[in-house]
Scaffold this motif. Structure first.
Motif, mmCIF file in Angstrom:
data_model
loop_
_atom_site.group_PDB
_atom_site.id
_atom_site.type_symbol
_atom_site.label_atom_id
_atom_site.label_comp_id
_atom_site.label_asym_id
_atom_site.label_seq_id
_atom_site.Cartn_x
_atom_site.Cartn_y
_atom_site.Cartn_z
ATOM 1 N N ASN A 105 39.945 1.145 17.308
ATOM 2 C CA ASN A 105 40.142 1.553 18.700
ATOM 3 C C ASN A 105 39.702 0.465 19.680
ATOM 4 O OD1 ASN A 105 41.217 4.061 18.022
ATOM 5 N ND2 ASN A 105 39.203 4.997 17.917
ATOM 6 N N SER A 106 38.609 -0.229 19.360
ATOM 7 C CA SER A 106 38.131 -1.300 20.241
ATOM 8 C C SER A 106 39.091 -2.478 20.249
ATOM 9 C CB SER A 106 36.744 -1.769 19.811
ATOM 10 O OG SER A 106 35.800 -0.747 20.022
ATOM 11 N N VAL A 107 39.649 -2.810 19.095
ATOM 12 C CA VAL A 107 40.586 -3.936 19.003
ATOM 13 C C VAL A 107 41.722 -3.767 20.006
ATOM 14 C CG1 VAL A 107 42.376 -4.929 17.504
ATOM 15 C CG2 VAL A 107 40.069 -4.630 16.646
ATOM 16 N N LYS A 108 42.172 -2.554 20.177
ATOM 17 C CA LYS A 108 43.290 -2.292 21.084
ATOM 18 C C LYS A 108 42.915 -2.512 22.551
ATOM 19 C CE LYS A 108 45.297 0.958 17.867
ATOM 20 N NZ LYS A 108 45.570 2.353 17.533
ATOM 21 N N LYS A 109 41.621 -2.472 22.875
ATOM 22 C CA LYS A 109 41.178 -2.592 24.255
ATOM 23 C C LYS A 109 40.649 -3.971 24.628
ATOM 24 C CE LYS A 109 39.173 1.911 23.770
ATOM 25 N NZ LYS A 109 37.903 2.611 23.799
ATOM 26 N N ILE A 110 40.055 -4.682 23.675
ATOM 27 C CA ILE A 110 39.281 -5.885 23.995
ATOM 28 C C ILE A 110 40.113 -6.968 24.659
ATOM 29 C CG2 ILE A 110 37.935 -7.786 23.009
ATOM 30 C CD1 ILE A 110 36.898 -5.750 20.932
ATOM 31 N N ASN A 111 41.293 -7.275 24.140
ATOM 32 C CA ASN A 111 42.115 -8.320 24.755
ATOM 33 C C ASN A 111 42.447 -7.983 26.199
ATOM 34 O OD1 ASN A 111 42.363 -10.307 22.725
ATOM 35 N ND2 ASN A 111 43.863 -9.048 21.652
ATOM 36 N N GLN A 112 42.817 -6.746 26.450
ATOM 37 C CA GLN A 112 43.145 -6.344 27.822
ATOM 38 C C GLN A 112 41.921 -6.458 28.715
ATOM 39 O OE1 GLN A 112 46.348 -5.606 28.915
ATOM 40 N NE2 GLN A 112 45.308 -5.965 30.850
ATOM 41 N N GLU A 113 40.764 -6.044 28.201
ATOM 42 C CA GLU A 113 39.525 -6.154 28.976
ATOM 43 C C GLU A 113 39.229 -7.610 29.331
ATOM 44 O OE1 GLU A 113 36.419 -4.421 26.619
ATOM 45 O OE2 GLU A 113 37.201 -2.390 26.842
ATOM 46 N N LEU A 114 39.394 -8.512 28.349
ATOM 47 C CA LEU A 114 39.116 -9.927 28.582
ATOM 48 C C LEU A 114 40.052 -10.493 29.642
ATOM 49 C CD1 LEU A 114 37.761 -12.641 27.963
ATOM 50 C CD2 LEU A 114 39.449 -12.944 26.133
ATOM 51 N N PHE A 115 41.338 -10.241 29.518
ATOM 52 C CA PHE A 115 42.277 -10.816 30.469
ATOM 53 C C PHE A 115 42.157 -10.174 31.854
ATOM 54 C CE2 PHE A 115 43.999 -12.207 26.421
ATOM 55 C CZ PHE A 115 43.993 -13.573 26.660
ATOM 56 N N ASP A 116 41.818 -8.912 31.913
ATOM 57 C CA ASP A 116 41.540 -8.283 33.214
ATOM 58 C C ASP A 116 40.336 -8.947 33.875
ATOM 59 O OD1 ASP A 116 43.635 -6.527 32.871
ATOM 60 O OD2 ASP A 116 42.359 -4.796 32.385
ATOM 61 N N PHE A 117 39.309 -9.215 33.084
ATOM 62 C CA PHE A 117 38.108 -9.867 33.600
ATOM 63 C C PHE A 117 38.422 -11.278 34.093
ATOM 64 C CE2 PHE A 117 34.486 -12.674 32.801
ATOM 65 C CZ PHE A 117 33.575 -12.125 33.681
#
Length: 166
Positions: free
Chosen positions: A31-43
């Motif tokens: 579940n985290s894998v699906k979110k981490i990239n988006q979180e990084l690029f949003d940041f």
């Protein structure tokens, strides 16, 4: 002040690195894998669009310079495990301060900063990410559940190109 994000040092490869009782890896729960990239690029988008970059980088409780020599050495050691020799690290990171910022949730981005003066009135800050600590290895927190079943990089449970370092 304008920001430039320089990814020339950013390490984003399948890896498993034993660090005593901890393992540095880009594997985590599915579940985290699906979110981490988006979180990084949003940041990254957020810091590149703001006029108050330093405030954005250091506005949360866990955003700070890594002052502990033990933690700094652990960061450098992990960076070496990605395949870099001491000479390269000395040249590219040297004695520069290393910082961490929270991207979202428990994920931490480790980076260095450079300030450049373009003209007397124009300055630029260069943010050089080193790597993401998605499993809270550098500042270990026992409450952070560590489940290593899916790789953030290749999205597999068994990486075919995982670099193993100890």
């Amino acid at each position: 002040m304008k920001a430039l994000i320089d990814f020339s040092l950013f390490q984003y490869k399948c890896i498993k690195s034993n660090k005593g009782s901890e393992i540095f890896t880009y594997k985590t729960d599915e579940n985290s894998v699906k979110k981490i990239n988006q979180e990084l690029f949003d940041f990254l988008k957020q810091i590149s669009e703001t006029n108050t970059i330093l405030k954005t980088l250091f506005n949360k409780k866990n955003d700070h310079e890594v002052k502990s020599l033990e933690k700094r050495n652990l960061i450098i050691d992990i960076f070496k495990d990605f395949g870099y020799k001491d000479e390269f690290i000395d040249q590219k990171i040297g004695n520069a301060s290393i910082y961490q910022t929270k991207t979202k949730s428990e994920r931490r981005l480790f980076f260095i900063l450079e300030n450049k003066e373009i003209t007397k009135k124009e300055k630029i800050i260069i943010i050089k990410p080193l790597f993401l600590d998605i499993n809270h290895v550098i500042y270990n927190n026992p409450r952070f559940q560590k489940i290593f079943n899916t790789c953030l990089i290749c999205w597999k449970t068994k990486c075919t190109n995982e670099k193993v370092a100890d």
